[in-house]
Motif scaffolding. Sequence first.
Motif, short mmCIF file in Angstrom:
data_model
loop_
_atom_site.label_atom_id
_atom_site.label_comp_id
_atom_site.label_asym_id
_atom_site.label_seq_id
_atom_site.Cartn_x
_atom_site.Cartn_y
_atom_site.Cartn_z
N TYR A 1 0.84 -1.20 0.00
CA TYR A 1 0.00 0.00 0.00
C TYR A 1 0.88 1.26 0.00
CZ TYR A 1 -3.86 3.12 1.20
OH TYR A 1 -4.79 4.13 1.18
N ALA A 2 1.98 1.21 0.74
CA ALA A 2 2.86 2.38 0.77
C ALA A 2 3.45 2.64 -0.61
CB ALA A 2 3.97 2.15 1.80
N LYS A 3 3.66 1.57 -1.37
CA LYS A 3 4.23 1.73 -2.71
C LYS A 3 3.29 2.53 -3.61
CE LYS A 3 7.22 -2.27 -3.22
NZ LYS A 3 7.07 -3.68 -3.55
N THR A 4 1.98 2.42 -3.36
CA THR A 4 1.02 3.11 -4.23
C THR A 4 0.97 4.60 -3.91
OG1 THR A 4 -0.83 2.81 -2.71
CG2 THR A 4 -0.40 1.03 -4.28
N LYS A 5 1.59 4.99 -2.81
CA LYS A 5 1.55 6.41 -2.45
C LYS A 5 2.80 7.11 -2.98
CE LYS A 5 -2.10 5.97 0.10
NZ LYS A 5 -3.34 6.72 -0.08
N PRO A 6 2.64 8.15 -3.76
CA PRO A 6 3.83 8.84 -4.27
C PRO A 6 4.53 9.61 -3.15
CG PRO A 6 1.80 9.97 -4.94
CD PRO A 6 1.37 8.72 -4.23
N GLY A 7 5.82 9.72 -3.30
CA GLY A 7 6.58 10.51 -2.34
C GLY A 7 6.71 9.85 -0.98
N VAL A 8 6.54 8.56 -0.93
CA VAL A 8 6.65 7.88 0.36
C VAL A 8 7.72 6.80 0.27
CG1 VAL A 8 5.48 6.33 1.95
CG2 VAL A 8 4.25 8.28 1.01
N ARG A 9 8.62 6.78 1.27
CA ARG A 9 9.59 5.70 1.34
C ARG A 9 9.36 4.94 2.64
NH1 ARG A 9 15.31 5.03 2.32
NH2 ARG A 9 15.63 7.21 2.90
N LEU A 10 9.19 3.64 2.52
CA LEU A 10 8.93 2.85 3.72
C LEU A 10 10.01 1.81 3.89
CD1 LEU A 10 5.80 1.72 5.34
CD2 LEU A 10 7.20 -0.15 4.53
N VAL A 11 10.53 1.71 5.11
CA VAL A 11 11.55 0.71 5.42
C VAL A 11 10.95 -0.25 6.43
CG1 VAL A 11 13.69 0.36 6.65
CG2 VAL A 11 13.54 2.13 4.91
N MET A 12 10.99 -1.55 6.11
CA MET A 12 10.40 -2.53 7.02
C MET A 12 11.50 -3.36 7.69
SD MET A 12 7.67 -5.56 6.37
CE MET A 12 8.64 -6.51 5.21
N VAL A 13 11.38 -3.58 8.98
CA VAL A 13 12.27 -4.50 9.68
C VAL A 13 11.42 -5.50 10.47
CG1 VAL A 13 14.22 -2.93 9.85
CG2 VAL A 13 12.47 -2.91 11.63
N ASP A 14 12.06 -6.61 10.82
CA ASP A 14 11.34 -7.73 11.43
C ASP A 14 11.90 -7.97 12.83
OD1 ASP A 14 10.19 -10.10 12.13
OD2 ASP A 14 11.02 -11.27 10.48
N ALA A 15 11.04 -7.91 13.84
CA ALA A 15 11.52 -8.06 15.22
C ALA A 15 11.59 -9.51 15.65
CB ALA A 15 10.64 -7.29 16.18
N GLN A 16 11.14 -10.42 14.83
CA GLN A 16 11.21 -11.85 15.13
C GLN A 16 10.73 -12.17 16.55
OE1 GLN A 16 15.26 -12.26 14.06
NE2 GLN A 16 14.78 -12.84 11.95
N SER A 17 9.63 -11.55 16.94
CA SER A 17 8.99 -11.84 18.23
C SER A 17 9.83 -11.48 19.44
CB SER A 17 8.60 -13.32 18.34
OG SER A 17 7.60 -13.61 17.40
N ASP A 18 10.88 -10.70 19.25
CA ASP A 18 11.74 -10.35 20.38
C ASP A 18 11.55 -8.86 20.68
OD1 ASP A 18 13.75 -9.67 22.12
OD2 ASP A 18 15.27 -10.91 21.16
N ALA A 19 10.91 -8.56 21.83
CA ALA A 19 10.57 -7.17 22.15
C ALA A 19 11.81 -6.31 22.28
CB ALA A 19 9.77 -7.11 23.44
N GLN A 20 12.87 -6.89 22.83
CA GLN A 20 14.07 -6.07 23.02
C GLN A 20 14.68 -5.72 21.66
OE1 GLN A 20 17.32 -5.40 24.10
NE2 GLN A 20 18.56 -6.82 22.90
N LYS A 21 14.55 -6.65 20.72
CA LYS A 21 15.03 -6.37 19.38
C LYS A 21 14.18 -5.26 18.76
CE LYS A 21 16.51 -8.63 15.28
NZ LYS A 21 16.96 -9.78 14.62
N GLN A 22 12.89 -5.30 19.05
CA GLN A 22 11.99 -4.30 18.50
C GLN A 22 12.34 -2.90 19.04
OE1 GLN A 22 7.66 -4.93 19.02
NE2 GLN A 22 7.66 -4.52 16.83
N ILE A 23 12.67 -2.85 20.32
CA ILE A 23 13.07 -1.55 20.88
C ILE A 23 14.30 -1.05 20.13
CG2 ILE A 23 13.87 -0.38 22.96
CD1 ILE A 23 12.36 -2.49 24.59
#
Lengths: 491, 302, 309, 309
Positions: B47-69
């Motif tokens: 969905y972000a790709k369909t929006k012009p002028g938007v750059r989205l970076v995705m990361v995966d926390a692999q279920s680890d809250a400390q990694k997410q922080i």
Amino acid sequence: MLRALELRKDFGGLTVLHPVSVDFRPGEVHALMGENGAGKSTLMKTLAGLYRPDGGHIEWRGQRADFASPHDALVTGIAMIHQELMPIPDLTVAENITLGAEPCNPLGFIDRTRQTERARELLRELEADINPSSLMRSLTVAQTQVVEIAKALGRNADVVLMDEPTAALSDHEVAALFRVIGRLKARGVTVVYTTHKMDEVFKVADRISVLRDGQLVDTAPADKLSPEKLISLMVGRELSDIFPTRLPPSTEVVLEAADLTREPYYRGISFTLHRGEILAFAGLMGAGRTEIVSALYGLQPADAGQIKRSGEIVRIMSPSDAIALGIGMVTEDRKGLGLIPALSVRENISLSALPSLSRGPLLDHARELSTARDQMAAFSVKASGPEQPIQQLSGGNQQKALLARCLLNQPDIIILDEPTRGIDIGAKAEIYAAIQELTRQGKAILLVSSELPEVIALAHRIIVLRLGDTSAVLDAATTNQEAVLRFAMPL
Amino acid sequence: SLLALVGGLSGCKKSDPRKAGEIFIGFSSRDLSAEYTAKLSEAVVEYAKTKPGVRLVMVDAQSDAQKQISQVENFISQKVDVIILNPCELEASTPAVDRAKAAGIPIVLVNQVTKSAGDAYIGSNDVDAGHIAMEAVARKLGGQGGVLMIHGIMGTSAQLQREAGAREVFAKYPGLKLVDHQTASWDRAKAMALTENWIQAHKGKFQAVFAHNDEMAMGALLALERAGIKKDVYVIGIDAIAQALSAVKEGRLDATVFQDAVGQGKGSVDAALLLARKQPCPKENLIPFRLVTRDNLSEFLK
Amino acid sequence: MLDRNLLHRFGILIVILLIGLGLSVCTETFLSLSNLTNVARQISINGILAVGVTFVLLTAGVDLSLGSVVALSGVACASFAHPGDHTVALPIAMGLLTGAACGLTNGMLVTRGAVAPFIVTLGMMTVARGLALIASGGRPVSNMSPELTNLAGDFLGLPIPLLCFAGVTLLAWLFLRHFRLGRYIYAIGGNENAARAAGISVANVKLFAYTLCGVLAGLAGVVLAARTTTGQPNAGVAYELDAIAAVVIGGTSLAGGVGTITGTILGVLLIGEINNGLDLLSVSSYYQAVIKGVIIVGAVWLDRRQSRS
Amino acid sequence: MLDRNLLHRFGILIVILLIGLGLSVCTETFLSLSNLTNVARQISINGILAVGVTFVLLTAGVDLSLGSVVALSGVACASFAHPGDHTVALPIAMGLLTGAACGLTNGMLVTRGAVAPFIVTLGMMTVARGLALIASGGRPVSNMSPELTNLAGDFLGLPIPLLCFAGVTLLAWLFLRHFRLGRYIYAIGGNENAARAAGISVANVKLFAYTLCGVLAGLAGVVLAARTTTGQPNAGVAYELDAIAAVVIGGTSLAGGVGTITGTILGVLLIGEINNGLDLLSVSSYYQAVIKGVIIVGAVWLDRRQSRS
Ligand SMILES: Nc1ncnc2c1ncn2[C@@H]1O[C@H](COP(=O)(O)OP(=O)(O)OP(=O)(O)O)[C@@H](O)[C@H]1O
Ligand SMILES: Nc1ncnc2c1ncn2[C@@H]1O[C@H](COP(=O)(O)OP(=O)(O)OP(=O)(O)O)[C@@H](O)[C@H]1O
Ligand SMILES: [Mg+2]
Ligand SMILES: [Mg+2]
């Protein structure tokens, strides 16, 4: 000083030490003699707290002593040089020598300067040229043995148990050790000494105790015994001639080496080996003998030079290459390169020869077992049976089993590096006879041994090495120990 | 090979210098190896790709809250304009939200709330999911009968909330008995073995199985089918993953609870863009769970 | 020993520097102060665990229970850290003690029970996880006092977890290099029989190593609880693998007797750098897994090749 | 050696029988035919993996990648198993080949690359998991043909997974006892340098062990996919730990050179029995973890104590 009272030791139902009582006096050198598997090491290990006795007890200065661990024995004042070399490969020589008794500063930090000094001092006493800061891993078997000796001496113990301390040493180091023992004696230290080198016993021992099959046969002052008497006490029979007479070799060349070099260990080594010939390498510790024969067996290929097998140039990059060329070897490093400790005697003996003991990929168990039995009988390997794990055998019997493994393959060229190390006099005679029988069958033998009498009596020719260079090629029939030593000593 | 890799990395162009007016979104997903989250995350990215002028970076926390922080910390150093957080945990992911707020970066929560409220929340309440599923069971059994419950990984927010929702229903129907409950850690094979064991231990004493997700429901279903007693047992899961929907269609699985991954994904991007442009954005956009049975299946099969 | 270890360190160091170089070319942020602080904060927990497990690995043992012990200690710490409950010292002590108790139990079973470390610590992995769930009722223990959660904050501009990690590292380094007990750990790993014959009490030294490893896992649990502001019974899953990987990357042999704290730190740095870098480059997480695996094996391969030549 | 192993087996066997006795007293169902068939079906996958990893452990190696390889092979198998797509042989072959490829890679890196098995297979664990996710796009590969999923069914009244497990066990037992290569595996694990000096081609034998272990992980992946009717990219997490635990419980030393297939089977049975029994007794999940850990350590402790006396 130290007294064993009715000591008994069993291993899984098998009594190895029948009640044995001996006393060791202050300032004496007390030799423990006996065939392989007689129980010498077991007795010493029990005295040193490694084994708990299953009966009887130990008395120390008239008091009953119970050693729960070697630590207790060491604290009491008993140190031991073990037959089985126990280096800690990734620590330095100094750290190995001072292990368990590191000098520390008041803050509890190890004082490295003093540690190195202490090690250097002990090594100097043994007249060994070993750098205290080199890694244990880089040492030869002989050097490792010197370190083991230094380790035990460093404890300043009142009793030092020496279990075949000279098995891997050559005469020079042995002489140094004897001088140290002399000084210990003068200080009132008791030395308990085991060896299979007959000449040594009478040089150092004040009294001799003989063990046979775990039983004490006799204790007597050394000057009351003759070598012949001692041997008959040990073996239970007379032993007339140990060395067989040499047979003449043929002129057919089976192996030829030209200019083998691997710095810094050896260089420019050339020789030819004939059918039926025994060619020996002699030299002092670290002269490069082991390194050269290792190259021929592919354990540590040379960097330069050429090897010809029956006239053809060959490349030997691994032991399997060597075996394929009909070369077999018994290595000096029994523990590192020989034994598979957890496997049985049968499995250890048959290991190299399995292809010929199989039908296709399948093992022929019956034939394997009968072959192993035959070999055990032929080399008089003393074990409870072919299924006993080889790690439970006495050192000498392990060595015989490894000889049996090598010869089972029927190699045409046999490399023997210290083949009789730790083997008792009776078995030695049998092995010498076996070697002679092999030459009669046309096999060729490369022999490395630190026992010069053995080298001179068995070999046809002797190549003497000095720090990796060939210093002489001698005809064994016309040479003597002094001549060999002269060429072996550094200039 | 390593040198080549490093070479390859240095060959890459400096990740595009920020164009003026471009909106940079950082998105931390809970766990891309879980099917539901993967679907949601894909919706966010697409969905972000369909929006012009938007750059989205995705990361995966692999279920680890400390990694997410840590990942949110990384976003803060990268100076993103807005963060979309799909929290691993109700409690443990909270510092991530606090950190973003302290740095003055707006943060959108999706699918799971945290202790500290974000600037916007798009999702549904997992307690409802458990409630809806157990209500369906209660209706089917007429408020009378034995139920087995298969938990997700113990202590995870989804497990805790789904269990809480289910417990509300048990409290309401005294005739409904929880015969046994046990974790299968979201795993189909484990749920299958568990159900096989339960069939031995509780044969005839249960009429329904509620699994905290569809993967485990499928495992229970397979075990019941193999034992030949599926017809006597009502099985329900949560998430409406593809295989569950087709199982419902084939009349094997009785029901599942639909959670609108695509709706949540799109909603979170919309909210993020509003926040980034400093436009007013509703605090909460609840996309309710819905029960899926054979009767209304067609609405969900696309 | 020194030379070889220098070379070891060198090999991994080169890999770390090369990757760092690549990352600072490819991203704007990698070399920024805030990102480096981030990395420091992120590696602290794995670092503390890795230092602890270095001791156990040096004795030729292993500890698979680390992750679960982290969770259990975190729960223990959080349970005593509700605002106004107690001073900040008590919850910390509880976390450390819990870790110590687990480690001590591991050590006792390994030494007195003569059960293989793999089995003992695998058992502890399950048991500690179960205890964490029982103790917390399966729910995260929250509502922690700010004094405790502040421990995840900064002190003099440096993240406190990093300071803990640095302190632990320094002590461990000193200990292994300069104290008798440290050398005995090497000796036991190198040749247990020789160590025993030299009068070293092998059982006690091993007991010490496992207990220390447990205490550090407890510390990691406290830091994790502070950082996530909860004691999570299901936290720390598979942390032991990352910790052991760091140690082995750093040149410690699983067969025992060889390895240094410096190496361990380099291993921790490499793993932290890879994790941070791959996220910064926004590599898809599926590919991250593949790349991470390849880099780790590649780095070790390069390192060993170099140290052999 | 024979006697000692008999004792080993005996110890664990006694524990298994005692627990079985307890369970058949406490539950009505434990000894029922249908429950025993269940247990048989449930232990098959762990059993196949355990047999495979026995080979690797005997060479003093380790394989941590099993679980991920199971997932990857399952995905590979399922991807070729859509109804009408192909015969049933192709998906099976794909599963096995995938496993073999992973195992071969592990083996090559261990032997030719001289990287520690722990690191190599930890890397493979991450890489295979990543590949499984990439290949499947992160979604379970479903819609498998009934021919393939029937492989989880029965044949002549016996579960096919059990038949696979039994077949694999028999072959492995024969192999280790009666084949030359089997003996070489023990020799290498016992003393690698001595084995080399005895003329054994150590690298090839190890390569074989790792590849075989991979093939069996592939088989486990196929069986798992058939059983769950999908190829799950996130299946099999931590399966390696259960498999290695079974092998070590069965008396195989992680240091290599000692162990038997019979022992491994007993280890697999013990773990399967515990899992089944705790479910039958409806022990709460939290306590299950604790009890399982305690029983495993306790069983090994008892066994070792007995075999020493
Ligand atoms: N751990 C053990 N288990 C079973 N038997 C053992 C064990 N250790 C030694 N033995 C047996 O005890 C006997 C005595 O062995 P010991 O090592 O004391 O002999 P030794 O006199 O030192 O011989 P050598 O001269 O060969 O060193 C041998 O028959 C050996 O097989
Ligand atoms: N220049 C040198 N640098 C390092 N090591 C050396 C050097 N010269 C000799 N050595 C040592 O000598 C050893 C070569 O001797 P090798 O083991 O072949 O001796 P050997 O004659 O069989 O003696 P032994 O086996 O009795 O010690 C090397 O392993 C090495 O440790
Ligand atoms: Mg002896
Ligand atoms: Mg030599």
